[in-house]
Motif scaffolding. Structure first.
Motif, PDB file in Angstrom:
ATOM      1  N   THR A   9       0.853  -1.184   0.000  1.00  0.00           N
ATOM      2  CA  THR A   9       0.000   0.000   0.000  1.00  0.00           C
ATOM      3  C   THR A   9       0.890   1.236   0.000  1.00  0.00           C
ATOM      4  OG1 THR A   9      -1.864   1.092   1.069  1.00  0.00           O
ATOM      5  CG2 THR A   9      -0.182   0.191   2.512  1.00  0.00           C
ATOM      6  N   ARG A  10       0.291   2.387  -0.206  1.00  0.00           N
ATOM      7  CA  ARG A  10       1.036   3.641  -0.169  1.00  0.00           C
ATOM      8  C   ARG A  10       1.584   3.867   1.232  1.00  0.00           C
ATOM      9  NH1 ARG A  10      -0.827   8.181  -3.798  1.00  0.00           N
ATOM     10  NH2 ARG A  10      -0.196   9.419  -2.005  1.00  0.00           N
ATOM     11  N   ILE A  11       2.771   4.444   1.304  1.00  0.00           N
ATOM     12  CA  ILE A  11       3.428   4.674   2.590  1.00  0.00           C
ATOM     13  C   ILE A  11       2.629   5.644   3.457  1.00  0.00           C
ATOM     14  CG2 ILE A  11       4.955   6.475   1.688  1.00  0.00           C
ATOM     15  CD1 ILE A  11       6.024   3.989   4.340  1.00  0.00           C
ATOM     16  N   ASP A  12       2.037   6.672   2.861  1.00  0.00           N
ATOM     17  CA  ASP A  12       1.276   7.632   3.669  1.00  0.00           C
ATOM     18  C   ASP A  12       0.027   6.993   4.264  1.00  0.00           C
ATOM     19  OD1 ASP A  12       0.085   7.476   1.172  1.00  0.00           O
ATOM     20  OD2 ASP A  12      -0.345   9.617   1.033  1.00  0.00           O
ATOM     21  N   LYS A  13      -0.628   6.103   3.520  1.00  0.00           N
ATOM     22  CA  LYS A  13      -1.795   5.390   4.053  1.00  0.00           C
ATOM     23  C   LYS A  13      -1.387   4.479   5.205  1.00  0.00           C
ATOM     24  CE  LYS A  13      -5.018   4.945   0.217  1.00  0.00           C
ATOM     25  NZ  LYS A  13      -5.717   3.976  -0.627  1.00  0.00           N
ATOM     26  N   TRP A  14      -0.256   3.791   5.032  1.00  0.00           N
ATOM     27  CA  TRP A  14       0.191   2.867   6.074  1.00  0.00           C
ATOM     28  C   TRP A  14       0.549   3.623   7.352  1.00  0.00           C
ATOM     29  CZ3 TRP A  14       4.286   1.843   9.228  1.00  0.00           C
ATOM     30  CH2 TRP A  14       4.281   0.598   9.861  1.00  0.00           C
ATOM     31  N   LEU A  15       1.259   4.739   7.233  1.00  0.00           N
ATOM     32  CA  LEU A  15       1.635   5.533   8.407  1.00  0.00           C
ATOM     33  C   LEU A  15       0.410   6.043   9.154  1.00  0.00           C
ATOM     34  CD1 LEU A  15       4.571   7.544   6.833  1.00  0.00           C
ATOM     35  CD2 LEU A  15       4.776   5.865   8.671  1.00  0.00           C
ATOM     36  N   TRP A  16      -0.610   6.419   8.404  1.00  0.00           N
ATOM     37  CA  TRP A  16      -1.850   6.891   9.008  1.00  0.00           C
ATOM     38  C   TRP A  16      -2.579   5.730   9.689  1.00  0.00           C
ATOM     39  CZ3 TRP A  16      -6.776   5.608   6.852  1.00  0.00           C
ATOM     40  CH2 TRP A  16      -7.852   6.216   7.492  1.00  0.00           C
ATOM     41  N   ALA A  18      -1.292   2.981  10.815  1.00  0.00           N
ATOM     42  CA  ALA A  18      -0.499   2.498  11.947  1.00  0.00           C
ATOM     43  C   ALA A  18      -0.476   3.507  13.094  1.00  0.00           C
ATOM     44  CB  ALA A  18       0.919   2.184  11.489  1.00  0.00           C
ATOM     45  N   ARG A  19      -1.147   4.633  12.917  1.00  0.00           N
ATOM     46  CA  ARG A  19      -1.317   5.666  13.944  1.00  0.00           C
ATOM     47  C   ARG A  19      -0.034   6.392  14.331  1.00  0.00           C
ATOM     48  NH1 ARG A  19      -5.999   6.051  16.933  1.00  0.00           N
ATOM     49  NH2 ARG A  19      -7.678   4.813  16.075  1.00  0.00           N
ATOM     50  N   PHE A  20       0.875   6.546  13.380  1.00  0.00           N
ATOM     51  CA  PHE A  20       2.032   7.403  13.621  1.00  0.00           C
ATOM     52  C   PHE A  20       1.643   8.864  13.400  1.00  0.00           C
ATOM     53  CE2 PHE A  20       4.353   3.435  12.888  1.00  0.00           C
ATOM     54  CZ  PHE A  20       5.213   3.471  13.970  1.00  0.00           C
ATOM     55  N   PHE A  21       0.625   9.104  12.569  1.00  0.00           N
ATOM     56  CA  PHE A  21       0.151  10.460  12.279  1.00  0.00           C
ATOM     57  C   PHE A  21      -1.370  10.490  12.400  1.00  0.00           C
ATOM     58  CE2 PHE A  21       4.168  10.016  10.108  1.00  0.00           C
ATOM     59  CZ  PHE A  21       4.814  11.186  10.439  1.00  0.00           C
ATOM     60  N   LYS A  22      -1.898  11.642  12.839  1.00  0.00           N
ATOM     61  CA  LYS A  22      -3.332  11.784  13.034  1.00  0.00           C
ATOM     62  C   LYS A  22      -4.112  11.805  11.724  1.00  0.00           C
ATOM     63  CE  LYS A  22      -4.611  13.962  17.305  1.00  0.00           C
ATOM     64  NZ  LYS A  22      -5.014  15.149  18.009  1.00  0.00           N
ATOM     65  N   THR A  23      -3.531  12.434  10.713  1.00  0.00           N
ATOM     66  CA  THR A  23      -4.214  12.525   9.421  1.00  0.00           C
ATOM     67  C   THR A  23      -3.288  12.050   8.314  1.00  0.00           C
ATOM     68  OG1 THR A  23      -3.491  14.780   8.982  1.00  0.00           O
ATOM     69  CG2 THR A  23      -5.560  14.526  10.198  1.00  0.00           C
ATOM     70  N   ARG A  24      -3.905  11.692   7.201  1.00  0.00           N
ATOM     71  CA  ARG A  24      -3.110  11.256   6.069  1.00  0.00           C
ATOM     72  C   ARG A  24      -2.313  12.408   5.480  1.00  0.00           C
ATOM     73  NH1 ARG A  24      -5.585   8.177   1.118  1.00  0.00           N
ATOM     74  NH2 ARG A  24      -3.651   8.581   0.047  1.00  0.00           N
ATOM     75  N   SER A  25      -2.858  13.600   5.531  1.00  0.00           N
ATOM     76  CA  SER A  25      -2.136  14.743   4.984  1.00  0.00           C
ATOM     77  C   SER A  25      -0.881  15.043   5.806  1.00  0.00           C
ATOM     78  CB  SER A  25      -3.035  15.975   4.902  1.00  0.00           C
ATOM     79  OG  SER A  25      -3.495  16.341   6.176  1.00  0.00           O
ATOM     80  N   LEU A  26      -0.920  14.835   7.130  1.00  0.00           N
ATOM     81  CA  LEU A  26       0.280  14.997   7.947  1.00  0.00           C
ATOM     82  C   LEU A  26       1.324  13.941   7.595  1.00  0.00           C
ATOM     83  CD1 LEU A  26      -1.225  15.765  11.475  1.00  0.00           C
ATOM     84  CD2 LEU A  26       0.021  17.326   9.981  1.00  0.00           C
ATOM     85  N   ALA A  27       0.869  12.720   7.333  1.00  0.00           N
ATOM     86  CA  ALA A  27       1.785  11.649   6.928  1.00  0.00           C
ATOM     87  C   ALA A  27       2.402  11.964   5.573  1.00  0.00           C
ATOM     88  CB  ALA A  27       1.045  10.315   6.883  1.00  0.00           C
ATOM     89  N   ARG A  70       2.583  -6.008   8.885  1.00  0.00           N
ATOM     90  CA  ARG A  70       1.232  -6.182   8.353  1.00  0.00           C
ATOM     91  C   ARG A  70       0.836  -4.948   7.556  1.00  0.00           C
ATOM     92  NH1 ARG A  70      -3.492  -7.132  12.637  1.00  0.00           N
ATOM     93  NH2 ARG A  70      -5.190  -6.945  11.165  1.00  0.00           N
ATOM     94  N   ILE A  71       0.054  -5.159   6.514  1.00  0.00           N
ATOM     95  CA  ILE A  71      -0.397  -4.054   5.674  1.00  0.00           C
ATOM     96  C   ILE A  71      -1.894  -3.846   5.878  1.00  0.00           C
ATOM     97  CG2 ILE A  71      -0.662  -3.231   3.297  1.00  0.00           C
ATOM     98  CD1 ILE A  71       2.237  -3.439   4.138  1.00  0.00           C
ATOM     99  N   MET A  72      -2.251  -2.603   6.177  1.00  0.00           N
ATOM    100  CA  MET A  72      -3.663  -2.207   6.274  1.00  0.00           C
ATOM    101  C   MET A  72      -3.804  -0.807   5.693  1.00  0.00           C
ATOM    102  SD  MET A  72      -4.735  -3.539  10.081  1.00  0.00           S
ATOM    103  CE  MET A  72      -6.211  -2.577  10.100  1.00  0.00           C
ATOM    104  N   GLU A  73      -4.943  -0.547   5.074  1.00  0.00           N
ATOM    105  CA  GLU A  73      -5.215   0.787   4.528  1.00  0.00           C
ATOM    106  C   GLU A  73      -6.268   1.524   5.327  1.00  0.00           C
ATOM    107  OE1 GLU A  73      -6.226   0.278   0.413  1.00  0.00           O
ATOM    108  OE2 GLU A  73      -4.146   0.579  -0.187  1.00  0.00           O
ATOM    109  N   VAL A  74      -6.875   0.846   6.284  1.00  0.00           N
ATOM    110  CA  VAL A  74      -7.910   1.480   7.094  1.00  0.00           C
ATOM    111  C   VAL A  74      -7.391   1.677   8.504  1.00  0.00           C
ATOM    112  CG1 VAL A  74      -9.852   0.621   5.763  1.00  0.00           C
ATOM    113  CG2 VAL A  74      -8.948  -0.748   7.626  1.00  0.00           C
ATOM    114  N   ARG A  75      -7.826   2.749   9.114  1.00  0.00           N
ATOM    115  CA  ARG A  75      -7.395   3.072  10.470  1.00  0.00           C
ATOM    116  C   ARG A  75      -8.323   2.371  11.446  1.00  0.00           C
ATOM    117  NH1 ARG A  75      -4.273   7.703  12.361  1.00  0.00           N
ATOM    118  NH2 ARG A  75      -4.911   8.286  14.449  1.00  0.00           N
TER     119      ARG A  75
END
Length: 130
Positions: A9-16, A18-27, A70-75
């Motif tokens: 998946t896209r790195i920004d989606k994964w970071l979001w 995985a809860r490293f960032f509050k929003t996808r735009s911050l990621a 693990r890969i997930m696209e949903v928070r």
């Protein structure tokens, strides 16, 4: 969209997710600024992340070194998000050392609630010289 059958998946989606960032735009912004390294290389927000990749995440004075499990696209909940990655032992000890150092060595001016008086400025100057 199935959660379990994803291979990348896209790195920004994964970071979001995985809860490293509050929003996808911050990621996305963090990736663009070079604060996220994948396998020790700078990447773009649309870059794919897959299981086994090593990520170095610089966020809010914290540095995490994690392996993608693990890969997930949903928070989802934080407990599920923590199963998406494994932090390295070296990263854990470094973060604990930084937190301890920050706790013990506070900035002298951080205790002031307002603009320092002339007397307080002199005291601060004497503290910083020593």
């Amino acid at each position: 969209m199935t959660i379990t059958n994803l291979t990348n998946t896209r790195i920004d989606k994964w970071l979001w997710a995985a809860r490293f960032f509050k929003t996808r735009s911050l990621a996305t912004n963090a990736v663009e600024l070079g604060r996220i390294l994948q396998n020790e290389q700078r990447i773009k927000p649309a870059h794919a992340v897959k299981v086994g990749d090593m990520l170095e995440i610089h966020h809010a004075e914290q540095i995490w070194q994690v392996e993608v499990l693990r890969i997930m696209e949903v928070r989802s909940s934080a407990t599920i998000a923590q199963t998406m990655y494994a932090e390295t032992a070296e990263s854990i000890t470094k973060r604990q050392q930084r937190a301890e150092h920050k706790r013990l060595h506070t900035e002298p001016a951080a205790q002031l609630q307002q603009r320092p008086t002339k007397r307080q400025r002199r005291q601060l100057a004497n503290v910083s010289v020593e």
